[in-house]
Structure formats: structure tokens, C-alpha cells
Scaffold this motif. Structure first.
Motif, PDB file in Angstrom:
ATOM      1  N   ARG A   1      47.215  79.938  51.200  1.00 22.79           N
ATOM      2  CA  ARG A   1      45.856  80.000  50.672  1.00 22.79           C
ATOM      3  C   ARG A   1      45.802  79.030  49.505  1.00 22.79           C
ATOM      4  NH1 ARG A   1      42.127  85.105  48.519  1.00 22.79           N
ATOM      5  NH2 ARG A   1      40.150  84.040  48.914  1.00 22.79           N
ATOM      6  N   VAL A   2      44.967  78.034  49.625  1.00 21.48           N
ATOM      7  CA  VAL A   2      44.917  76.955  48.644  1.00 21.48           C
ATOM      8  C   VAL A   2      44.455  77.499  47.296  1.00 21.48           C
ATOM      9  CG1 VAL A   2      43.823  74.746  48.079  1.00 21.48           C
ATOM     10  CG2 VAL A   2      44.539  75.233  50.437  1.00 21.48           C
ATOM     11  N   ALA A   3      45.016  76.937  46.220  1.00 21.13           N
ATOM     12  CA  ALA A   3      44.663  77.349  44.861  1.00 21.13           C
ATOM     13  C   ALA A   3      43.149  77.377  44.680  1.00 21.13           C
ATOM     14  CB  ALA A   3      45.302  76.404  43.847  1.00 21.13           C
ATOM     15  N   THR A   4      42.673  78.435  44.070  1.00 16.68           N
ATOM     16  CA  THR A   4      41.231  78.650  43.961  1.00 16.68           C
ATOM     17  C   THR A   4      40.617  77.972  42.740  1.00 16.68           C
ATOM     18  OG1 THR A   4      41.640  80.734  42.784  1.00 16.68           O
ATOM     19  CG2 THR A   4      41.366  80.849  45.181  1.00 16.68           C
ATOM     20  N   GLY A   5      41.466  77.612  41.749  1.00 18.82           N
ATOM     21  CA  GLY A   5      40.935  77.020  40.521  1.00 18.82           C
ATOM     22  C   GLY A   5      40.142  78.063  39.728  1.00 18.82           C
ATOM     23  N   PRO A   6      39.676  77.755  38.522  1.00 18.48           N
ATOM     24  CA  PRO A   6      39.854  76.471  37.820  1.00 18.48           C
ATOM     25  C   PRO A   6      41.248  76.378  37.212  1.00 18.48           C
ATOM     26  CG  PRO A   6      38.691  78.000  36.419  1.00 18.48           C
ATOM     27  CD  PRO A   6      38.885  78.718  37.736  1.00 18.48           C
ATOM     28  N   GLY A   7      41.485  75.272  36.557  1.00 20.04           N
ATOM     29  CA  GLY A   7      42.769  75.053  35.917  1.00 20.04           C
ATOM     30  C   GLY A   7      43.624  74.096  36.710  1.00 20.04           C
ATOM     31  N   LYS A   8      44.670  73.618  36.074  1.00 19.35           N
ATOM     32  CA  LYS A   8      45.571  72.658  36.684  1.00 19.35           C
ATOM     33  C   LYS A   8      46.356  73.305  37.817  1.00 19.35           C
ATOM     34  CE  LYS A   8      49.607  69.792  35.606  1.00 19.35           C
ATOM     35  NZ  LYS A   8      50.586  69.423  34.544  1.00 19.35           N
ATOM     36  N   ARG A   9      46.388  72.622  38.958  1.00 18.52           N
ATOM     37  CA  ARG A   9      47.188  73.121  40.076  1.00 18.52           C
ATOM     38  C   ARG A   9      48.666  72.927  39.757  1.00 18.52           C
ATOM     39  NH1 ARG A   9      49.841  71.126  44.365  1.00 18.52           N
ATOM     40  NH2 ARG A   9      49.975  72.390  46.266  1.00 18.52           N
TER      41      ARG A   9
ATOM     42  N   GLY B   1      51.203  73.647  41.950  1.00 16.67           N
ATOM     43  CA  GLY B   1      52.027  73.474  43.141  1.00 16.67           C
ATOM     44  C   GLY B   1      51.937  74.689  44.041  1.00 16.67           C
ATOM     45  N   SER B   2      53.012  74.965  44.762  1.00 14.05           N
ATOM     46  CA  SER B   2      53.052  76.077  45.708  1.00 14.05           C
ATOM     47  C   SER B   2      53.855  77.231  45.129  1.00 14.05           C
ATOM     48  CB  SER B   2      53.699  75.635  47.025  1.00 14.05           C
ATOM     49  OG  SER B   2      53.044  74.509  47.570  1.00 14.05           O
TER      50      SER B   2
ATOM     51  N   GLN C   1      45.957  78.737  40.158  1.00 17.29           N
ATOM     52  CA  GLN C   1      46.720  77.524  39.865  1.00 17.29           C
ATOM     53  C   GLN C   1      47.812  77.211  40.888  1.00 17.29           C
ATOM     54  OE1 GLN C   1      46.772  78.577  35.246  1.00 17.29           O
ATOM     55  NE2 GLN C   1      47.359  76.472  35.575  1.00 17.29           N
ATOM     56  N   TYR C   2      48.096  78.164  41.760  1.00 13.71           N
ATOM     57  CA  TYR C   2      49.093  77.930  42.800  1.00 13.71           C
ATOM     58  C   TYR C   2      48.477  78.053  44.191  1.00 13.71           C
ATOM     59  CZ  TYR C   2      53.140  78.399  39.619  1.00 13.71           C
ATOM     60  OH  TYR C   2      54.076  78.225  38.622  1.00 13.71           O
ATOM     61  N   ASP C   3      48.916  77.200  45.103  1.00 15.80           N
ATOM     62  CA  ASP C   3      48.719  77.488  46.524  1.00 15.80           C
ATOM     63  C   ASP C   3      49.659  78.636  46.864  1.00 15.80           C
ATOM     64  OD1 ASP C   3      47.046  75.296  46.663  1.00 15.80           O
ATOM     65  OD2 ASP C   3      48.495  74.006  47.699  1.00 15.80           O
ATOM     66  N   MET C   4      49.116  79.734  47.363  1.00 13.86           N
ATOM     67  CA  MET C   4      49.944  80.877  47.755  1.00 13.86           C
ATOM     68  C   MET C   4      50.475  80.610  49.157  1.00 13.86           C
ATOM     69  SD  MET C   4      49.834  82.902  45.114  1.00 13.86           S
ATOM     70  CE  MET C   4      50.561  84.361  45.849  1.00 13.86           C
ATOM     71  N   VAL C   5      51.786  80.646  49.326  1.00 11.43           N
ATOM     72  CA  VAL C   5      52.420  80.243  50.579  1.00 11.43           C
ATOM     73  C   VAL C   5      53.457  81.277  50.998  1.00 11.43           C
ATOM     74  CG1 VAL C   5      53.817  78.469  51.730  1.00 11.43           C
ATOM     75  CG2 VAL C   5      52.138  77.795  49.988  1.00 11.43           C
ATOM     76  N   SER C   6      53.572  81.486  52.299  1.00 12.21           N
ATOM     77  CA  SER C   6      54.684  82.272  52.811  1.00 12.21           C
ATOM     78  C   SER C   6      55.009  81.819  54.225  1.00 12.21           C
ATOM     79  CB  SER C   6      54.393  83.773  52.780  1.00 12.21           C
ATOM     80  OG  SER C   6      55.591  84.507  52.963  1.00 12.21           O
TER      81      SER C   6
ATOM     82  N   ASP D   1      56.666  69.842  46.982  1.00 15.87           N
ATOM     83  CA  ASP D   1      57.108  70.337  45.687  1.00 15.87           C
ATOM     84  C   ASP D   1      58.529  69.863  45.387  1.00 15.87           C
ATOM     85  OD1 ASP D   1      54.784  71.915  45.063  1.00 15.87           O
ATOM     86  OD2 ASP D   1      55.440  73.316  46.610  1.00 15.87           O
ATOM     87  N   LYS D   2      58.748  69.330  44.189  1.00 15.72           N
ATOM     88  CA  LYS D   2      60.085  68.874  43.811  1.00 15.72           C
ATOM     89  C   LYS D   2      61.022  70.054  43.573  1.00 15.72           C
ATOM     90  CE  LYS D   2      58.692  64.445  41.804  1.00 15.72           C
ATOM     91  NZ  LYS D   2      58.702  63.581  40.589  1.00 15.72           N
TER      92      LYS D   2
END
Length: 517
Positions: free
Chosen positions: A96-104, A106-107, A138-143, A222-223
Motif C-alpha cells: 500500500r503506497v505511502a499516503t502522505g503527507p511528509g517525506k517518503r 521508503g518501504s 511516510q512508508y509504503d507498507m509492504v509484505s 531500498d538500500k
């Protein structure tokens, strides 16, 4: 049956079922072997580059706001082939892509535990909508569903009717004949897994899943890995950190396992954990207007529950399903399921009240939630994947019935109510068709960034001392303690815990040493 060592978070326990460790541990392989640590920080072996450089194609899927994709991974990291070859397997991924606001930032990869819990199911039902808004902004939520689980090349073992029978087998055998029936059930389960999943069974270890997770980190762009793992997910996260310490970003390990504990030690520790949780329930129950197990001390309440189990062992209760009366195994599983989360205690009181009145349907419903059995009789593959990973990660706790009998006094000391059943449940890996590839051992993740380890003092499934052990092992581990009940702590009502973890995830500041909530 198989009500020990399933470790998944409460988000998937009562809301979708319970967390179980099934007979062999999910734990420990010590320091990484050379083959497992070949991908040193900043480098990727040439044979794996086609996997690390693949591009994910996202599509809308199922639940509004979520996207899904498929990632290719090598079946066998020793012979990876290419993503387009027969040597590759499919791993299901969701975000689920980061919803904002604020700096993204990463994942944020999340895992609900198990082993065998569906990460995608957890993300869509809970983490992707229930994690704090500031984190989701601020994060893309991933699983992902780890290899062998649900949507990712799943392990299959028994038909649904066969699973119904398997969950009813008596796991507190009273004589040699009942022992033989239990052993036969474990052998049938293992044989079914070998028949239906022979190709993948040798390749579903936690090391394999951790290597997959590093590949996922890379294809997400993501690094470093930012990760919240619950229950068994803490072992997956610690294994990742030990393999790839230079790629550790912000890791939260909530409801931690101790990878240095052997299969036998882990099962016995968890038995003690369920006893601790039951006593908390008992103390609360006797304060209620009508505790179904009567009044008095926790010892008296425990004795009445043990008497109830003995009664249904000899005369199972009707449940509304003629093929599935409530015997001791299903009754025990139902009680254990409700001990994962104190919010389920009222439901457990109601189920016990009904059962003592002759209706076993309430406890059966709790047992079904634990096993992830749907009302139509269909099972998720949770129990299959759980055994497959556990039995590969460590040698079996017991070699045979004689070894269980020798250990029974220590298990019954740990829990007079649950000890015998959890000891016998620990026998299943003795008959597994694939030899274990891991062993118990300390994980240090030397050189990793700070890692937050979270422990709950009265956690039934991952006893608090496991969190203490893991935090002590990890070179950069810091322990956050929640003085409370239930399994795991983040997102379960403690502002103190949530504030500390949110701050760490959002600005990288870990809690101070020995912080207690």
C-alpha cells in the motif's frame, strides 16, 4: 493437536486465528555459513543479479488501495538458474503506497509470524490499515507470503477432511495404543507433505526466506531494509540481520524468539508461557460475576480446567458438526487460541460456560480460528507451511515416544494443564521426510544498525526471557519491555510502546536501554 510453537501475531490470531509453533522449532542457525552469507554488503553474486535486478509489475488486487505483484526467486540458492527458468519459484508481494503527507521514507516490510502466516493477508487485513497513520503516511507498507506459504508456491499436505481428522487426534495418549495412533497421524501428515510438496520441502528454511527478503528489498529500490517482524517474524528478521548486517535499516522484532534455544527448550519454554498466560486469565476470570471455572486461586481454576479436559477426552461434546465433536485436543486448542490476546478472554469465558453446559461449539470456533479453518471446511496452508519450516530449521525435539515420556515430568512442571499435550505435539518433526538444515545458535548481526527487540512480560507464545535473550545476543540490540498480557506489544493499546517504536521508525531514534512500558 500441534498446539506448540506456532508463532504468529495476535493480528492473525483471534481476528483470523492463533499462532502456533507446531512441533519443531522455527529457530536458530547460529552464525551464517559461507553459502548463506555470500551476498556481502554492497555486493550481489553474479548468479543472483538477474533476480536482484528484476522489475515488479504492480496491479490492483482484491482490497481497494492495495497493489500486488509476483517476484521470482531461486528454488535452490545453490543452483539459482534465472528468473525465467524452471529453477525459479513465484513469491507473492503486496503493498500500500505511502499516503502522505511528509517525506517518503521508503518501504516498511512487515511479517506476522507463523511460520506459515500470510504476510499479504496480514497487510491487507491489519498492518496496511491499522498501523499508526504517521507510519503509513511516510512508508509504503509492504509484505510477502514467504516461500511455501499461501500464495507463494505453497506447501500442501492433507485434504480438508483429512485435516479435520488430524486436528482431533488425541495428543495426550493414555497408553501405547493411543501413542501409536498419534505417531501414525504424524507419519501420515509428513507423508502427505512429501507426496504433494516434494520439490519445495528442502527449500523453505528461514535462511531461504531471509535471502528472499533481501532480494525484495533490492527490487523495491531500498538500500537498506526497514522491517517489523512479529513472533516468528522476529527470527526471520534476526536471521536477515545476521546474514546482511550492512543492509539493516530500522528493524523492530516484536514478541521475540531466542534462536539459541533448541527445539526441546523452545517447546518447554512455550509451555511455561501458556501456563503464565492462563494464570493471568484465571486471576481475571474469578473477578467476573460468573467465572465458568469457579472461584478461588489460579491453582483451583487450573485444576477445574484440567478436569474438564479429562472429561471431554472420554466423552466429546456435541458442536453442531457431527463429524467434529469437541474432544480434548480441539478443546485445548480453543483455550490456547484465546490466550494470545486478553481481548479474547470474554469470548473464552463464554465458550467455557457453554462447554460446561454441554455445548462445545464455542471452543470449536476458537480452535478453527487457530487452525485457519473457514466455515466451509477449507483450511489455509498455515499448518503445512508451519511444519515444513520448523522441521527444516532445527533437528526434532524428540526422536520418538520414549523421549517424550522421559521429558513429560519437566513439561508437566512447566504447565500442569497444558504440559502433556504440548510435549506430545513436539514429536511431529521426528517423522519429517527432509533432514533439518539449521541448528540452534546465537545470532549477533555484528555491524548492524540499532535493532529494537520487544518483549511482553506475560506473553504466552514467545516468553519474555526469549526477548531478553535475543536482545543480549544482537550486538546492536536494545530491549523494549511491555509489562502486560498477550502476544506481541506494538499496536495493541500501549501508547508508551507505540510512541517508542513510531519514533524509531520515523526518525531512527531507538528507545533508551532497558526502557519499560
Amino acid at each position: 493437536m500441534d498446539t506448540s510453537r506456532l508463532l504468529r501475531t495476535t493480528g492473525t490470531v483471534i481476528a483470523a486465528a492463533g499462532l502456533l509453533l507446531s512441533g519443531c522449532t522455527s529457530g536458530g542457525l547460529g552464525e551464517p555459513r559461507a553459502s548463506a552469507s555470500a551476498a556481502a554488503p554492497g555486493t550481489v553474486p553474479a548468479a543472483l543479479r538477474p533476480y536482484y535486478e528484476q522489475k515488479l509489475s504492480w496491479r490492483e488486487c482484491g482490497v481497494p488501495g492495495f497493489q500486488c505483484s509476483t517476484m521470482k526467486a531461486p528454488l535452490d540458492y545453490a543452483d539459482p538458474g534465472t528468473p525465467g527458468s524452471a529453477q525459479a519459484i513465484d513469491l507473492a508481494v503486496a503493498r500500500r503506497v505511502a499516503t502522505g503527507p511528509g517525506k517518503r521514507l521508503g518501504s516498511l516490510v512487515v511479517n506476522p509470524g507463523g511460520p506459515g502466516g500470510s504476510g499479504i493477508g496480514y497487510l491487507q487485513a491489519y498492518a496496511g490499515i491499522g498501523y499508526p497513520a504517521a507510519v503509513r503516511a511516510q512508508y509504503d507498507m509492504v509484505s510477502f507470503d514467504p516461500r511455501g506459504v499461501d500464495r507463494s508456491t505453497p506447501v500442501e499436505c492433507l485434504t480438508d477432511p483429512a485435516m479435520d481428522k488430524y486436528t482431533q487426534v488425541d495428543q495426550t495418549p493414555d497408553d501405547k495404543a493411543e501413542q501409536a495412533l498419534l505417531v501414525a497421524a504424524f507419519k501420515e501428515f509428513a507423508a502427505g507433505c512429501e507426496t504433494h510438496s516434494r520439490r519445495i520441502l528442502p527449500h523453505v528454511s528461514t535462511v531461504d526466506a531471509a535471502r528472499d527478503m533481501d532480494m525484495l528489498r533490492a527490487v523495491l529500490g531500498d538500500k537498506k531494509l526497514t522491517y517489523v517482524g512479529a513472533s516468528y517474524g522476529t527470527f526471520l528478521g534476526a536471521t536477515y540481520a545476521n546474514l546482511f548486517p550492512g543492509r539493516v535499516g530500522r528493524l523492530v522484532l516484536d514478541g521475540a524468539m531466542d534462536p539459541s534455544r533448541s527445539a526441546l527448550e523452545m517447546n518447554r519454554d512455550q509451555t511455561e508461557g501458556f501456563e503464565t498466560a492462563f494464570r493471568s486469565f484465571a486471576k481475571d476470570c474469578v473477578k467476573q460475576p460468573a467465572c465458568p471455572l469457579g472461584q478461588g486461586s489460579p491453582d483451583a481454576v487450573a485444576q477445574r480446567l484440567a478436569e474438564f479436559f479429562r472429561k471431554v477426552d472420554g466423552r466429546p461434546l456435541p458442536t453442531g458438526d457431527a463429524a467434529r465433536p469437541l474432544g480434548e485436543s480441539l478443546a485445548t486448542t480453543g483455550v490456547i487460541a484465546a490466550l494470545y490476546d486478553e481481548s479474547a478472554w470474554p469470548q473464552l469465558r463464554e465458550a467455557l460456560t457453554a462447554a460446561l453446559g454441554g455445548d462445545g461449539s464455542g471452543l470449536l470456533a476458537l480452535a478453527d480460528s487457530y487452525y485457519e479453518r473457514e466455515p466451509d471446511g477449507k483450511y489455509a496452508n498455515l499448518m503445512f507451511a508451519n511444519a515444513a519450516v520448523n522441521c527444516l530449521d532445527q533437528p526434532p525435539a524428540f526422536a520418538g515416544p520414549a523421549a517424550v515420556e522421559a521429558a513429560l515430568p519437566s513439561f508437566e512442571k512447566a504447565s500442569p494443564v497444558f504440559g502433556a499435550g504440548l510435549a506430545w505435539a513436539s514429536l511431529n518433526c521426528a517423522y519429517w521426510p527432509v533432514q533439518a538444515t539449521g541448528t540452534a545458535g546465537r545470532l549477533t548481526a555484528k555491524g548492524a544498525a540499532p535493532i529494537v527487540v520487544v518483549g511482553t512480560t506475560r506473553d504466552p507464545a514467545t516468553p519474555y526471557k526469549w526477548a531478553q535473550g535475543l536482545a543480549d545476543q544482537l550486538d546492536s540490540g536494545t530491549l523494549l519491555t511491555y509489562d502486560g498480557d498477550g502476544h506481541t506489544a506494538y499496536g495493541r493499546g500501549s501508547d508508551c510502546v507505540d510512541t517508542a517504536i513510531n519514533r524509531y521508525l520515523l526518525d531512527g531514534t531507538p528507545p533508551p536501554p532497558a526502557k519499560r512500558c
